[in-house]
Enzyme design. Sequence first.
Site, mmCIF file in Angstrom:
data_model
loop_
_atom_site.group_PDB
_atom_site.id
_atom_site.type_symbol
_atom_site.label_atom_id
_atom_site.label_comp_id
_atom_site.label_asym_id
_atom_site.label_seq_id
_atom_site.Cartn_x
_atom_site.Cartn_y
_atom_site.Cartn_z
ATOM 1 N N GLU A 107 50.264 36.504 -19.381
ATOM 2 C CA GLU A 107 51.649 35.756 -19.076
ATOM 3 C C GLU A 107 51.467 34.254 -18.942
ATOM 4 O O GLU A 107 50.322 33.747 -18.892
ATOM 5 C CB GLU A 107 52.019 36.214 -17.400
ATOM 6 C CG GLU A 107 52.247 37.812 -17.405
ATOM 7 C CD GLU A 107 52.081 38.026 -15.893
ATOM 8 O OE1 GLU A 107 52.397 37.095 -15.038
ATOM 9 O OE2 GLU A 107 51.901 39.387 -15.743
ATOM 10 N N LYS A 109 51.461 30.844 -17.437
ATOM 11 C CA LYS A 109 51.445 30.153 -15.998
ATOM 12 C C LYS A 109 52.335 29.217 -15.903
ATOM 13 O O LYS A 109 52.140 27.968 -16.375
ATOM 14 C CB LYS A 109 49.899 29.561 -15.763
ATOM 15 C CG LYS A 109 49.709 29.204 -14.528
ATOM 16 C CD LYS A 109 48.099 29.108 -13.941
ATOM 17 C CE LYS A 109 47.671 28.926 -12.661
ATOM 18 N NZ LYS A 109 48.210 27.641 -12.302
ATOM 19 N N ASP A 111 54.315 26.363 -14.179
ATOM 20 C CA ASP A 111 54.013 25.046 -13.351
ATOM 21 C C ASP A 111 55.255 24.696 -12.227
ATOM 22 O O ASP A 111 55.870 23.788 -12.653
ATOM 23 C CB ASP A 111 53.699 23.844 -14.333
ATOM 24 C CG ASP A 111 52.623 23.013 -13.343
ATOM 25 O OD1 ASP A 111 52.277 23.249 -12.256
ATOM 26 O OD2 ASP A 111 52.488 21.777 -13.879
ATOM 27 N N TYR A 216 56.818 37.907 -10.915
ATOM 28 C CA TYR A 216 55.604 38.373 -11.569
ATOM 29 C C TYR A 216 54.892 39.508 -10.778
ATOM 30 O O TYR A 216 53.990 40.169 -11.422
ATOM 31 C CB TYR A 216 54.689 37.442 -12.117
ATOM 32 C CG TYR A 216 53.950 36.445 -11.437
ATOM 33 C CD1 TYR A 216 54.533 35.191 -11.238
ATOM 34 C CD2 TYR A 216 53.279 36.638 -10.416
ATOM 35 C CE1 TYR A 216 54.269 34.186 -10.540
ATOM 36 C CE2 TYR A 216 52.700 35.800 -9.393
ATOM 37 C CZ TYR A 216 53.282 34.576 -9.692
ATOM 38 O OH TYR A 216 52.784 33.271 -8.447
ATOM 39 N N LYS A 302 43.459 27.219 -18.218
ATOM 40 C CA LYS A 302 44.276 25.957 -17.812
ATOM 41 C C LYS A 302 44.093 25.255 -19.250
ATOM 42 O O LYS A 302 43.131 24.709 -19.544
ATOM 43 C CB LYS A 302 43.721 25.199 -16.595
ATOM 44 C CG LYS A 302 43.736 25.940 -15.329
ATOM 45 C CD LYS A 302 45.160 25.493 -14.758
ATOM 46 C CE LYS A 302 45.008 26.150 -13.368
ATOM 47 N NZ LYS A 302 44.323 25.696 -12.405
ATOM 48 N N CYS A 395 69.142 -11.508 -14.740
ATOM 49 C CA CYS A 395 69.536 -10.544 -15.768
ATOM 50 C C CYS A 395 69.021 -10.716 -17.292
ATOM 51 O O CYS A 395 69.486 -11.732 -17.663
ATOM 52 C CB CYS A 395 70.876 -10.225 -15.677
ATOM 53 S SG CYS A 395 71.358 -9.003 -16.904
ATOM 54 N N CYS A 398 72.721 -11.064 -18.810
ATOM 55 C CA CYS A 398 73.555 -12.044 -18.647
ATOM 56 C C CYS A 398 73.171 -13.302 -17.948
ATOM 57 O O CYS A 398 74.029 -14.359 -17.656
ATOM 58 C CB CYS A 398 74.928 -11.448 -17.718
ATOM 59 S SG CYS A 398 74.296 -11.015 -16.137
ATOM 60 N N CYS A 413 71.772 -5.930 -11.566
ATOM 61 C CA CYS A 413 72.542 -6.795 -11.955
ATOM 62 C C CYS A 413 73.947 -6.493 -11.544
ATOM 63 O O CYS A 413 74.492 -5.455 -11.929
ATOM 64 C CB CYS A 413 72.554 -7.080 -13.527
ATOM 65 S SG CYS A 413 74.002 -8.317 -14.013
ATOM 66 N N CYS A 418 78.700 -8.324 -16.995
ATOM 67 C CA CYS A 418 77.467 -8.234 -17.748
ATOM 68 C C CYS A 418 77.482 -7.574 -19.114
ATOM 69 O O CYS A 418 77.873 -6.310 -19.165
ATOM 70 C CB CYS A 418 76.524 -7.677 -16.936
ATOM 71 S SG CYS A 418 74.966 -7.570 -17.710
HETATM 72 P P1 AMP Z 1 46.300 28.167 -8.758
HETATM 73 O O1 AMP Z 1 47.024 27.273 -7.904
HETATM 74 O O2 AMP Z 1 45.609 27.083 -9.784
HETATM 75 O O3 AMP Z 1 45.053 28.481 -7.912
HETATM 76 O O4 AMP Z 1 46.915 29.062 -9.566
HETATM 77 C C1 AMP Z 1 47.592 29.985 -8.784
HETATM 78 C C2 AMP Z 1 49.147 29.913 -8.850
HETATM 79 O O5 AMP Z 1 49.440 30.211 -10.114
HETATM 80 C C3 AMP Z 1 49.661 30.985 -8.170
HETATM 81 O O6 AMP Z 1 49.755 30.791 -6.754
HETATM 82 C C4 AMP Z 1 51.046 30.932 -8.710
HETATM 83 O O7 AMP Z 1 51.839 29.846 -7.879
HETATM 84 C C5 AMP Z 1 50.931 30.506 -10.073
HETATM 85 N N1 AMP Z 1 51.387 31.091 -11.350
HETATM 86 C C6 AMP Z 1 52.197 30.771 -12.046
HETATM 87 N N2 AMP Z 1 52.444 31.551 -13.146
HETATM 88 C C7 AMP Z 1 51.838 32.631 -12.752
HETATM 89 C C8 AMP Z 1 51.821 34.131 -13.065
HETATM 90 N N3 AMP Z 1 52.350 34.522 -14.158
HETATM 91 N N4 AMP Z 1 50.986 34.934 -12.477
HETATM 92 C C9 AMP Z 1 49.982 34.595 -11.316
HETATM 93 N N5 AMP Z 1 50.342 33.443 -10.853
HETATM 94 C C10 AMP Z 1 51.056 32.592 -11.507
HETATM 95 ZN ZN ZN Z 2 73.632 -8.652 -16.308
#
Ligand code: AMP
Ligand code: ZN
Length: 652
Positions: A107, A109, A111, A216, A302, A395, A398, A413, A418
């Site tokens: 899956e 990951k 952010d 998930y 990662k 500025c 102007c 400004c 301007c």
């Molecule tokens: P880390 O923070 O590096 O330990 O990674 C774990 C975190 O990855 C988990 O706590 C989730 O918040 C996040 N995460 C994002 N996508 C997924 C996914 N598909 N499956 C599991 N964890 C995920």
């Molecule tokens: Zn200006």
Amino acid sequence: MKDRMSELVALLNRYAYEYYTSDAPSVSDSDYDQLYRELVQLEATYPQDILPDSPTHRVGGKVLEGFEKYQHQYPLYSLQDAFSRQELEDFDRRVRKDFPHLSYLCELKIDGLSISLTYENGVLVAGATRGDGSVGENITENLKRVKDIPLTLAETSNLTVRGECYMPRSSFEAVNRYRQEQGEAEFANPRNAAAGTLRQLDTGVVAQRNLATFLYQVASPSSEESQEGVLEHLTSLGFQVNDRYILAQSMDQVWDFIQEIEALRPQLPYDIDGIVIKVNDLAIQEELGFTVKAPKWAIAYKFPAEEKEAQLLSVDWTVGRTGVVTPTANLTPVQLAGTRVSRATLHNVDYIAEKDIRMQDTVIVYKAGDIIPAVLRVVESKRVSQEKLSIPKTCPSCQEELIHFEDEVALRCINPLCPAQIKEGLTHFASRDAMNITGLGPAVVEKLFAQNLVKDVAGIYRLTPDDLLQLEGFKEKSASKLYQAIQASKENSAERLLFGLGIRHVGSKASRILLEKFHDIEKLAQAKPEEIAAIDSLGLVIAESLATYFSQEGSKILLAELVEAGVNLAYLGEKVAEDALLSGKTLVLTGKLENLTRAQAKEKLQSLGANVASSVSKKTDIVIAGADAGSKLSKAQELGLEIRDEAWLESL
Ligand code: AMP
Ligand code: ZN
């Protein structure tokens, strides 16, 4: 009354479910609105009967005192990391020792931030952050305002699910653009923005920020046999599940997938930081068990961070529409997330001071997708000069003195005449979400201004084809095309004009809401601030800003001139939607697009009136297939649906 209320809640939640997860919502927006309003009225009259899963919890502000601790019934785990193929092979060897015949579910990951959602009898009762894994923070009120989280499930079960809450890149850009215009501090990346939003005490802010989720995991006992089954179950319950997952039989296949996604990463509409590889069979997962902090049956590969070092060469200062002066760094070029980067925002003066950025510093640059890169911090050990960056006192456009208000992070400004601000204002007026005058971009505005042909937005409508012919590079045909575009914009529904006027705090969404209520700009100008502040999703700041704007003599003259020129001030909302090319059609995007990101494609389709759904069914009208389209395309072919490509989308 109680019966009607629960009937309305059930109906509205079903429509919301259809809207987010299945193909076609079975009601129009205006029918939804009507039912919604009926519920709001009933709830105002019978507040003691408000149901916990009422969709009204999703909107409106409530200011919380703080967040309470939340004891997780099922702890949240973290993941082992891998940074190389070798580390993945080691992981594979460990798990295959006892289970030679297993497959992995891979899956993305995401952010964002981990969240945990608990449902009782199918109703959302609690939502929490991860915290240290066993105790998090109770952010239920905020999570209720994340629109893709179902308040009720398709089954009346008790369960706890886990997933990631994130801010889509498009929302991130919009939030930061707005914050920059307001002279507020910008978020460094979508993850920080999501974290900042979920920790908001004003729930109204959460509702406006467009957070989204991917789930998930089912943490409570479940009868599924595989991770793939879990994802399918979550989907059928009404959760958002990221559909870019694959089942891999070997590390070779896992590695191919990693390569494929890494290439795709810059174009995804959200940030990801890796790929999570999980043993698919839940019985094997259980046998493998956990270490102290992480499961032995999963690993997170990662990606290298989307950050690089570059050297600061010089700084440009530019004046925006609202007078905010923004610094941009010119850098030694670096290759970042698939593109060459030589400029990055330094956000504002306070940021430069706080990060102590000096001349020729080596800095870390960050980039996500198609967002403008930003300077994150300085690598102090590589400093070559002690010289501070010079901060302008006047500025750059102007030459008037710049002001640093105490409660702002930016320089401003404040000269209403301007030229830079006026030009930015004209460009904004003509931009796509405002009057949408094709061909009137920054370069043309610059020429019009230089030739003294236009001084304010009303002046655009006094331009003759002959005036346009005077512009450098313009011929008969291009002049007439621009002239036509200007004339056509007079017929726009008035929310475009209202947004185009660039009144502080009045964005495109607020403009639409205001005109839906007041029907035309002249009536809006007469409205009392209390009437505007009473609108659920708006509030006092917008009301006061409008009152100030409409009370100014200059605004009155400008509006009169626009009317004189024949510009429409009335709201035509519904009608425009009906005329849209794809109105009422349901489209699905699949595969990799060349020139557009998914988010851009989706936005374009929506602007043409289409519903954009995530899965293909009989209710789908058209499927747009990019490169490497997979199961959605085959399903569309099976169902004999209309299939189009990206070129077709662009031609619309
Ligand atoms: P880390 O923070 O590096 O330990 O990674 C774990 C975190 O990855 C988990 O706590 C989730 O918040 C996040 N995460 C994002 N996508 C997924 C996914 N598909 N499956 C599991 N964890 C995920
Ligand atoms: Zn200006």
